[in-house]
Motif scaffolding. Structure first.
Motif, PDB file in Angstrom:
ATOM      1  N   GLU A 107       8.158 -59.314  14.965  1.00  0.00           N
ATOM      2  CA  GLU A 107       7.496 -58.085  15.399  1.00  0.00           C
ATOM      3  C   GLU A 107       7.906 -56.902  14.525  1.00  0.00           C
ATOM      4  O   GLU A 107       7.067 -56.078  14.125  1.00  0.00           O
ATOM      5  N   LEU A 108       9.206 -56.827  14.202  1.00  0.00           N
ATOM      6  CA  LEU A 108       9.684 -55.733  13.365  1.00  0.00           C
ATOM      7  C   LEU A 108       9.037 -55.776  11.984  1.00  0.00           C
ATOM      8  O   LEU A 108       8.605 -54.747  11.449  1.00  0.00           O
ATOM      9  N   VAL A 109       8.970 -56.962  11.368  1.00  0.00           N
ATOM     10  CA  VAL A 109       8.370 -57.092  10.035  1.00  0.00           C
ATOM     11  C   VAL A 109       6.900 -56.687  10.087  1.00  0.00           C
ATOM     12  O   VAL A 109       6.397 -55.997   9.185  1.00  0.00           O
ATOM     13  N   ASP A 110       6.186 -57.095  11.140  1.00  0.00           N
ATOM     14  CA  ASP A 110       4.781 -56.696  11.284  1.00  0.00           C
ATOM     15  C   ASP A 110       4.655 -55.178  11.403  1.00  0.00           C
ATOM     16  O   ASP A 110       3.756 -54.567  10.806  1.00  0.00           O
ATOM     17  N   GLN A 111       5.539 -54.578  12.183  1.00  0.00           N
ATOM     18  CA  GLN A 111       5.510 -53.125  12.347  1.00  0.00           C
ATOM     19  C   GLN A 111       5.773 -52.413  11.022  1.00  0.00           C
ATOM     20  O   GLN A 111       5.084 -51.448  10.667  1.00  0.00           O
ATOM     21  N   MET A 112       6.784 -52.887  10.283  1.00  0.00           N
ATOM     22  CA  MET A 112       7.102 -52.253   9.011  1.00  0.00           C
ATOM     23  C   MET A 112       5.968 -52.435   8.014  1.00  0.00           C
ATOM     24  O   MET A 112       5.688 -51.528   7.213  1.00  0.00           O
ATOM     25  N   ARG A 113       5.283 -53.564   8.058  1.00  0.00           N
ATOM     26  CA  ARG A 113       4.154 -53.776   7.165  1.00  0.00           C
ATOM     27  C   ARG A 113       3.045 -52.765   7.453  1.00  0.00           C
ATOM     28  O   ARG A 113       2.426 -52.228   6.529  1.00  0.00           O
TER      29      ARG A 113
END
Length: 529
Positions: free
Chosen positions: A287-293
């Motif tokens: 979820e964090l990686v998706d948000q940062m993307r």
């Protein structure tokens, strides 16, 4: 005389000397030279009170100062480790003299600021910054504030760091250094009182207390704690068409996300995925990686000069590379080079190599290393060690040897150049480099190469630590090559002892070359051996 006469008598002599120097026969340069000699002599005697009195008398007679004078003043004042009172007295005497103040430049102001901070008196340092702002000649830059922000970070003074950051932007119009962004965020991270206050107050209240930008940074830091990382994107107002609203907030978001991804990948590489100390579960990580993307995609959609420093792009590249989102990492790199016209630097290659090696994309790291080697760019020591470790872990020892050869300037293959001595040994390796490579080469049964690397240590390191020989011998023992281990021990024991600096040289009977190091027996007694 400075060490023998009472202060009162010495000051009387200085007054009489100054009366003589006022005569037309003595020029300004002579008066300045004599003042420097007197101050040097008194400073060596450690007589601080008289030192200040003499300087005050020369300054009152408008004796010109030169850079030697400033050096003497700073050297004597900065040697005092107890407090900053003497340094402040000298600084006050300088700025009280109009002639002396005009000769101050930005480097001398910086020395006073740094030394006040070193003594823990940030209030004095900020007073110097105020004088620097109004100085007619000295140029005030963000670098003058770098040490103050570092102090705030180490002391956990997040509120003060945010206030100084706002003054630097709004009042001074300075562009922050990357280190200032990092220190400001770290100061907030360590300010437990500020974070507790943010957790208890609503968003509107924090904006009223700190201002919108600072409140946003505090919210990002608070939501990046373990168990709350899913709220990081919500704490960051996505950039609109004009670009990022706050570079500091964007830096806080990338820095905190990078820390979380780093912790997760570190534990995952050791088979501890989902462990409590990894700070995130697998679902939170995705979820964090998706948000940062999503956030980075918005940033990359802007092609204007948005003030984002190159180091922030480096952090974003590192973040996505460690998360194995290589497509986004490549897009950030392409945007930095193409849209922002930022040439790749040594630091760019450094962060790329580290991130891909740690993200287990060894093939990408190898391609980047070949590109770096083709451009003859330097390789940082830590980065080289990470690459060597990554290639060895991937079962590619010859690729690790190539990295080592590039760091040292050594020809390859090592086995064909065991006696080659015409190369100029580099200085980028440390003892850890040798221990890492020797261990990996022995594990891969490349014994001749391991010995060549050990031999190189005598040319490259200032001295060969005893532990390095223990590493070679113990690894050979663990691999079942006891005879070869004993041969290496007999061959190198005396040579290693002779290479030690004087303070580490053994004395007495300990100097016998056939004595095994005490720690060596630990290897023989371990269960694995």
């Amino acid at each position: 005389m400075a060490g023998r006469l009472p202060d009162t008598e010495l000051l009387v002599l200085v007054d009489e000397l100054l009366d003589v120097l006022q005569q037309p026969d003595y020029g300004a340069a002579q008066r300045t030279g004599l003042m420097n000699e007197v101050l040097t002599a008194v400073g060596r005697s450690g007589n601080t009170g008289c030192f200040l009195g003499i300087f005050e008398r020369f300054a009152a007679r408008h004796t010109p100062l030169n850079y030697t004078t400033f050096g003497i003043l700073l050297r004597n004042a900065c040697n005092a480790e107890s407090d900053a009172r003497e340094l402040r007295q000298i600084y006050h005497l300088i700025v009280s003299s109009e002639d002396a103040l005009l000769q101050m430049n930005e480097r001398i102001f910086a020395m006073f600021i740094d030394n006040f901070v070193r003594h823990g008196r940030v209030d004095y340092a900020l007073a110097v910054v105020d004088d620097l702002r109004g100085h007619p000649h000295a140029r005030y830059t963000a670098r003058h504030l770098e040490r103050i922000f570092a102090y705030y970070a180490s002391a956990g003074m997040g509120r003060r760091a945010l206030e100084l950051y706002r003054d630097m932007i709004d009042r001074d119009g300075l562009r922050p250094l990357w280190s200032i962004y990092v220190c400001t965020v770290e100061a907030v991270v360590r300010d437990s009182n500020l974070l507790e206050e943010a957790s208890e107050a609503d968003d509107g209240r924090m904006v009223d207390l700190l201002g919108p930008e600072a409140a946003q940074v505090v919210s990002i830091v608070a939501s990046s704690e373990p168990g709350h990382s899913g709220r990081m994107r919500d704490a960051f107002a996505l950039p609109d068409a004009s670009g990022p609203k706050s570079v500091l907030a964007l830096a806080a978001l990338v820095l905190r996300a990078h820390r979380l991804v780093d912790a997760y990948t570190w534990h995952a590489s050791r088979g501890r995925r989902g462990h409590a100390s990894a700070a995130m579960s697998d679902g939170e990580f995705r979820e964090l990686v998706d948000q940062m993307r999503t956030v980075i995609d918005r940033v990359l959609a802007q092609s204007s000069d948005d003030g984002v420093p190159q180091e922030l792009y480096h952090m974003a590249i590192s973040l996505f590379a460690m998360a194995r989102d290589y497509e986004t990492a490549q897009r950030v790199y392409d945007y930095m080079v193409t849209e922002r016209s930022m040439d790749p630097t040594v630091e760019t290659f450094d962060v790329l190599l580290r991130s891909f090696a740690r993200g287990s994309s060894v093939s990408t790291a190898a391609e980047l290393f070949e590109e770096l080697r083709g451009q003859d760019r330097p390789l940082f020591r830590v980065t080289g060690n990470i690459l060597i470790r990554g290639f060895l872990a991937a079962g590619q020892p010859h690729q690790a040897i190539d990295v080592y050869a590039y760091m040292t300037g050594r020809p390859t293959p090592l086995a064909d150049h065991a006696e080659y001595s015409d190369y100029q040994p580099g200085t980028l390796c440390d003892a850890y480099t040798f221990a890492l490579l020797i261990t990996g080469l022995v594990d891969e049964a490349l014994l001749k190469e391991a010995v060549v690397v050990f031999e190189d240590a005598f040319s490259i390191l200032p001295f060969v630590p005893r532990q390095l020989l223990e590493t070679l011998v113990s690894r050979l023992e663990e691999s079942g090559m006891v005879d070869f281990a004993q041969l290496c021990l007999r061959r190198y024991s005396r040579r290693v002892e002779n290479s030690q600096p004087a303070e580490l040289q053994p004395t007495g009977s300990d100097n016998a070359p056939d004595h095994l190091p005490l720690s060596y027996f630990g290897y023989l007694l371990s269960k694995r051996s």
